[in-house]
Design a protein around this motif. Structure first.
Motif, short mmCIF file in Angstrom:
data_model
loop_
_atom_site.label_atom_id
_atom_site.label_comp_id
_atom_site.label_asym_id
_atom_site.label_seq_id
_atom_site.Cartn_x
_atom_site.Cartn_y
_atom_site.Cartn_z
N GLY A 172 27.49 35.40 35.45
CA GLY A 172 26.60 35.65 36.59
C GLY A 172 27.29 35.63 37.94
N VAL A 173 28.45 34.98 38.04
CA VAL A 173 29.13 34.89 39.34
C VAL A 173 30.35 35.81 39.44
CG1 VAL A 173 28.36 32.51 39.67
CG2 VAL A 173 30.62 32.93 38.67
N PRO A 231 32.46 39.41 39.61
CA PRO A 231 32.33 40.84 39.90
C PRO A 231 32.58 41.64 38.62
CG PRO A 231 34.45 40.01 40.68
CD PRO A 231 33.68 38.82 40.17
N GLU A 232 32.40 42.96 38.68
CA GLU A 232 32.55 43.78 37.47
C GLU A 232 33.95 43.71 36.89
OE1 GLU A 232 31.22 47.78 37.73
OE2 GLU A 232 29.23 47.26 38.45
N THR A 233 34.96 43.68 37.78
CA THR A 233 36.34 43.53 37.33
C THR A 233 36.99 42.38 38.09
OG1 THR A 233 37.20 45.11 38.96
CG2 THR A 233 36.60 45.98 36.79
N VAL A 234 37.95 41.72 37.44
CA VAL A 234 38.61 40.57 38.06
C VAL A 234 40.13 40.74 37.95
CG1 VAL A 234 36.75 38.92 37.70
CG2 VAL A 234 38.42 39.28 35.88
N LEU A 251 42.23 33.20 37.46
CA LEU A 251 41.69 34.16 38.41
C LEU A 251 42.55 34.17 39.67
CD1 LEU A 251 37.99 33.16 37.80
CD2 LEU A 251 38.93 35.45 37.38
N ALA A 252 42.96 35.37 40.09
CA ALA A 252 43.86 35.48 41.23
C ALA A 252 43.13 35.32 42.56
CB ALA A 252 44.59 36.82 41.18
N ASP A 253 41.86 35.63 42.62
CA ASP A 253 41.09 35.54 43.86
C ASP A 253 40.53 34.13 44.00
OD1 ASP A 253 38.94 35.56 45.76
OD2 ASP A 253 38.74 37.74 45.52
N PRO A 254 40.94 33.38 45.02
CA PRO A 254 40.47 31.98 45.16
C PRO A 254 38.96 31.86 45.26
CG PRO A 254 42.32 32.42 46.63
CD PRO A 254 41.90 33.75 46.08
N ALA A 255 38.31 32.83 45.89
CA ALA A 255 36.85 32.76 46.04
C ALA A 255 36.15 32.90 44.69
CB ALA A 255 36.36 33.84 47.01
N VAL A 256 36.62 33.83 43.89
CA VAL A 256 36.05 34.03 42.56
C VAL A 256 36.33 32.80 41.69
CG1 VAL A 256 36.06 35.45 40.47
CG2 VAL A 256 36.22 36.53 42.72
N ALA A 257 37.55 32.28 41.78
CA ALA A 257 37.91 31.09 41.01
C ALA A 257 37.02 29.91 41.38
CB ALA A 257 39.38 30.74 41.24
N GLY A 258 36.74 29.75 42.66
CA GLY A 258 35.86 28.67 43.11
C GLY A 258 34.44 28.83 42.59
N ALA A 259 33.95 30.07 42.56
CA ALA A 259 32.60 30.32 42.04
C ALA A 259 32.52 29.99 40.55
CB ALA A 259 32.22 31.78 42.29
#
Length: 232
Positions: free
Chosen positions: A209-210, A212-215, A116-124
């Motif tokens: 569940g954590v 977004p619709e697209t990553v 996952l390129a987005d650190p926040a999404v990766a952390g979730a």
């Protein structure tokens, strides 16, 4: 595609015949077959092979077999493995592989983790899977540290008496995919496959569940190439 061009540039001439080990549902199969290579695709899982057959040209020959069960006897100008080499038995791996490659022919291995390129999404996602998995990364089969100049399987190829001219390169890729497709990709990773089915369903539900619709995905491909020695 850049991957096909990379393999053929290393070969120095167009490869007319290829054997694919662990073809799965046929993504790499289609890449090579549609560029004129006569591909024999091997895959031990019958369901995956049935899916592959729906999407590849009629020129592709399919064989239900694990790498260890592929009968020697015929050799190919190119033998390649897409993200499946770590499933093969390390004992005798390279002598068996060499028996399938024409002298002077090419072996290619390619793949890499999707991240996952987005650190926040990766952390979730890390937090969501934590009760089940500390990490979903595939450790290097021969213990090569992540920062080493040559990664596995290049390290094993360099030590093999059967191959020479080992080359490693990286093709950068950035993708956007749906949350469902991303979880579908996770479902092919060994760290999840070895979980009990009930836990696997739970962790995928928590991850979904954590998200977004697209990553946004970093999906770099590490390519290893080597040439079969002409004489032993």
């Amino acid at each position: 595609m850049e991957l096909f061009d990379e393999v053929m540039a290393y070969a120095g001439q167009p490869a007319r015949t290829a054997l694919e080990i662990g073809a799965g549902t046929g993504k790499a199969t289609r890449l090579f077959a549609r560029r004129g290579v006569v591909v024999t695709a091997t895959e031990p899982d019958g369901a995956m092979l049935a899916e592959l057959r729906k999407h590849v040209p009629a020129s592709v020959r399919t064989v239900q077999a694990a790498f260890e069960d592929v009968r020697p006897g015929r050799t190919y100008e190119l033998v390649y493995v897409a993200a499946a080499l770590h499933w093969t038995n390390p004992e005798g791996r390279w002598s068996r592989m060499a028996s399938l490659v024409e002298p002077g022919g090419v072996f290619a291995s390619f793949g890499g983790p999707i991240q996952l390129a987005d650190p926040a999404v990766a952390g979730a996602v890390r937090a969501a899977r934590a009760p089940f998995l500390e990490s979903d990364e595939i450790p290097s089969p021969d213990g090569t540290p992540p920062g080493h100049d040559m990664q596995w399987p290049g390290t094993e190829l360099q030590r093999s008496e059967w191959f020479t001219g080992v080359k490693q390169s990286v093709i950068e890729r950035r993708l956007t995919m749906s949350a469902a497709d991303y979880v579908g990709q996770l479902s092919t990773i060994s760290a999840y496959l070895v979980l009990p089915s009930s836990e696997r369903e739970q962790v995928f539900s928590r991850i979904t569940g954590v998200l977004p619709e697209t990553v946004e995905i970093a999906a770099d491909i590490t390519v290893h190439l080597a040439r079969r020695r002409c004489a032993q």
